[in-house]
Design an enzyme around this catalytic site. Structure first.
Site, PDB file in Angstrom:
ATOM      1  N   HIS A 162       0.864  -1.184   0.000  1.00  0.00           N
ATOM      2  CA  HIS A 162       0.000   0.000   0.000  1.00  0.00           C
ATOM      3  C   HIS A 162       0.903   1.237   0.000  1.00  0.00           C
ATOM      4  CE1 HIS A 162      -2.854   2.915   1.791  1.00  0.00           C
ATOM      5  NE2 HIS A 162      -3.818   2.079   1.504  1.00  0.00           N
ATOM      6  N   ASP A 212       2.788  -4.615   8.004  1.00  0.00           N
ATOM      7  CA  ASP A 212       1.571  -3.816   7.847  1.00  0.00           C
ATOM      8  C   ASP A 212       0.384  -4.773   7.904  1.00  0.00           C
ATOM      9  OD1 ASP A 212      -0.640  -2.466   6.919  1.00  0.00           O
ATOM     10  OD2 ASP A 212       0.297  -1.747   5.077  1.00  0.00           O
ATOM     11  N   GLN A 268      -4.887  -5.447   6.684  1.00  0.00           N
ATOM     12  CA  GLN A 268      -5.843  -6.384   6.078  1.00  0.00           C
ATOM     13  C   GLN A 268      -5.773  -7.760   6.745  1.00  0.00           C
ATOM     14  OE1 GLN A 268      -8.079  -5.377   4.033  1.00  0.00           O
ATOM     15  NE2 GLN A 268      -7.229  -3.392   3.514  1.00  0.00           N
ATOM     16  N   LYS A 292     -10.709  -0.501   9.984  1.00  0.00           N
ATOM     17  CA  LYS A 292     -10.879  -1.700   9.147  1.00  0.00           C
ATOM     18  C   LYS A 292     -11.209  -2.923   9.992  1.00  0.00           C
ATOM     19  CE  LYS A 292      -8.025   0.155   5.497  1.00  0.00           C
ATOM     20  NZ  LYS A 292      -6.824   0.070   4.696  1.00  0.00           N
ATOM     21  N   CYS A 305      -4.605   2.480  -3.812  1.00  0.00           N
ATOM     22  CA  CYS A 305      -3.380   2.949  -3.149  1.00  0.00           C
ATOM     23  C   CYS A 305      -2.237   1.965  -3.339  1.00  0.00           C
ATOM     24  CB  CYS A 305      -3.605   3.204  -1.657  1.00  0.00           C
ATOM     25  SG  CYS A 305      -4.810   4.466  -1.310  1.00  0.00           S
TER      26      CYS A 305
HETATM   27  C1  LIG Z   1      -5.839   0.753   4.552  1.00  0.00           C
HETATM   28  C2  LIG Z   1      -4.443   0.298   4.497  1.00  0.00           C
HETATM   29  C3  LIG Z   1      -3.394   1.124   4.925  1.00  0.00           C
HETATM   30  C4  LIG Z   1      -3.609   2.518   5.415  1.00  0.00           C
HETATM   31  O1  LIG Z   1      -4.475   2.558   6.504  1.00  0.00           O
HETATM   32  P1  LIG Z   1      -5.095   3.962   6.968  1.00  0.00           P
HETATM   33  O2  LIG Z   1      -6.168   3.542   7.896  1.00  0.00           O
HETATM   34  O3  LIG Z   1      -5.615   4.639   5.744  1.00  0.00           O
HETATM   35  O4  LIG Z   1      -4.006   4.704   7.648  1.00  0.00           O
HETATM   36  C5  LIG Z   1      -2.117   0.625   4.880  1.00  0.00           C
HETATM   37  N1  LIG Z   1      -1.875  -0.612   4.447  1.00  0.00           N
HETATM   38  C6  LIG Z   1      -2.847  -1.427   4.026  1.00  0.00           C
HETATM   39  C7  LIG Z   1      -2.516  -2.810   3.566  1.00  0.00           C
HETATM   40  C8  LIG Z   1      -4.164  -0.999   4.026  1.00  0.00           C
HETATM   41  O5  LIG Z   1      -5.132  -1.814   3.602  1.00  0.00           O
END
Ligand SMILES: *Cc1c(COP(=O)(O)O)cnc(C)c1O
Length: 416
Positions: free
Chosen positions: A133, A210, A213, A236, A374
């Site tokens: 992302h 990260d 997800q 999320k 993104c």
């Molecule tokens: C949504 C997402 C982000 C960013 O998260 P924010 O809540 O917009 O700060 C980073 N990495 C992944 C894999 C995402 O799905």
């Protein structure tokens, strides 16, 4: 994360009862029942989260860590209780390893701006993957521009996997950090973060995962992964916006300089100089997102009450079914077919722009995402400028997968 069938078989997961917890899912859009398939962008909120936040504001709200009065102590207990909830959720060793941020984006920027600036030197390398992302690309590019470090990118295979052989050749004694997604927000691919971490540690590099997800779709254990940093966003995970988490190994957090200066992050302040509080306060300057943290704790309670294994099992059956239905439609190309995979399906339809697909589906009440998600480098990898993306959450049903596929068949008949 565990996406294997355990505990409850999917057939015993009562998705209709779950749906009743989400007021917004009961509404109509363009006169049609809403079919919400964009949880990878942000998930809807259960009444348990909404009510917890409302009740907190109505009965327990005050600023934290300040007042000597009962209400502030009570709010502080709730805020710090949320931190302990996140600690247990990630299986961190101590709540001192849990920092609240505004979201995953801020968590990654925090690591780049503090650990990164203090640690890397010109010629050092940071290893990323081709499916990251933008939030896990741009902060490292900014660090690279400032410090003269080199970014190395592990390629993504045609079926959407992390290319292990390339990874091994990119790792070296120059690698300072490996920053990888746990689950791709475009392809749904689950990366082998435990093995990735072990290989990085073997060359002396740190690892940031990260987990945006990953946490909504399975059990995450930062001690089992053994990563150094792990980040995710509350919104999320069925929680509020404006709250995110940075897990960091305590020894690293202690050594890192502060992120922002202000109230709450200091031990003492004078015009001759100030000293910092210990982590996590050192990284939480100013009044934090108090009610949002309390709401995140309620969201964790909610997913744990359903059971993350049960959620994963339910989602897996729905996603498999949706995948089969979409694959049967003429002109559909699925991106990212590698297993193991979480709850995201990216696709294109020959002759129709993804934005047009999303607009037409919206008229049917079906909400999907279209665009680059993104992840523009990943789009370039697959030779597309955009995809349509249906992402599934704990409340989605087979009937909704049918609604998606039926609507897509209509689009195909008209334009395909
Ligand atoms: C949504 C997402 C982000 C960013 O998260 P924010 O809540 O917009 O700060 C980073 N990495 C992944 C894999 C995402 O799905």
């Amino acid at each position: 994360m565990n996406v294997v069938l355990q505990t409850l078989p999917a057939s015993l997961y009562d998705v209709n009862r779950v749906r009743a917890d989400f007021p917004l899912l009961g509404r109509k859009v363009h006169g049609r029942p809403l079919v919400f398939l964009d949880s990878a962008a942000s998930a809807q909120k259960p009444v348990q989260v909404i009510e917890t936040v409302k009740t907190f504001y109505e009965t327990e709200y005050a600023n934290v860590h300040r007042g000597a009065y009962w209400l502030s102590e009570q709010a502080t207990r709730r805020y710090e209780g949320a931190r302990e909830k996140v600690r247990a959720f990630l299986n961190a060793r101590t709540a001192r390893e849990i920092i609240f941020t505004r979201g995953a984006t801020e968590s990654i920027n925090l690591v780049a701006a503090t650990w990164g600036r203090a640690t890397v030197q010109a010629g050092d390398e940071v290893v990323l993957t081709g499916l990251e992302h933008h939030s896990n690309i741009v902060p490292w590019q900014m660090l690279a521009a400032e410090k003269g470090i080199v970014l190395k990118v592990v390629p993504v295979t045609e079926d959407g996997r992390f290319d292990w052989e390339s990874y091994e050749t990119l790792l070296s004694s120059r690698t300072r950090l490996v920053a990888v997604a746990h689950v791709s927000n475009v392809l749904g691919t689950i990366l082998p973060v435990q093995d990735i971490t072990a290989a990085a540690h073997a060359v002396g590099a740190k690892v940031l995962v990260d987990g945006c997800q990953a946490v909504p779709h399975g059990v995450v254990d930062v001690r089992a992964i053994d990563c150094d940093f792990y980040v995710f966003s509350g919104h999320k995970l069925y929680g509020p916006t404006g709250i995110g988490v940075l897990y960091g190994r305590e020894a690293l957090l202690r050594a890192m300089p502060p992120y922002q200066g202000g109230g709450d992050m200091i031990a003492s302040v004078s015009f001759e100089g100030s000293t910092w509080a210990a982590p996590p306060q050192k990284f939480e300057a100013g009044t934090p997102a108090i009610a949002q943290a309390v709401g995140l704790a309620a969201a964790i309670d909610y997913v744990e009450s359903l059971g993350l294994e049960s959620i994963a099992a339910h989602e897996t059956t729905v996603v498999q079914y949706a995948t089969e239905r979409l694959a049967a439609i003429k002109g559909v190309r699925l991106l990212g077919t590698a297993k193991p995979k979480a709850s995201v399906i990216s696709f294109t339809l020959a002759g129709v722009h993804p934005h047009d697909i999303a607009t037409i589906l919206d008229r049917e009440g079906v909400a999907i995402r279209a665009g680059h998600h993104c992840a523009q480098p990943l789009m370039q990898r697959f030779g597309v400028s955009a995809t349509a993306r249906a992402s599934f959450g704990l409340y989605n049903t087979r009937a909704e997968a049918d609604a998606l596929a039926d609507a897509l068949e209509t689009v195909q008949r008209i334009f395909g």
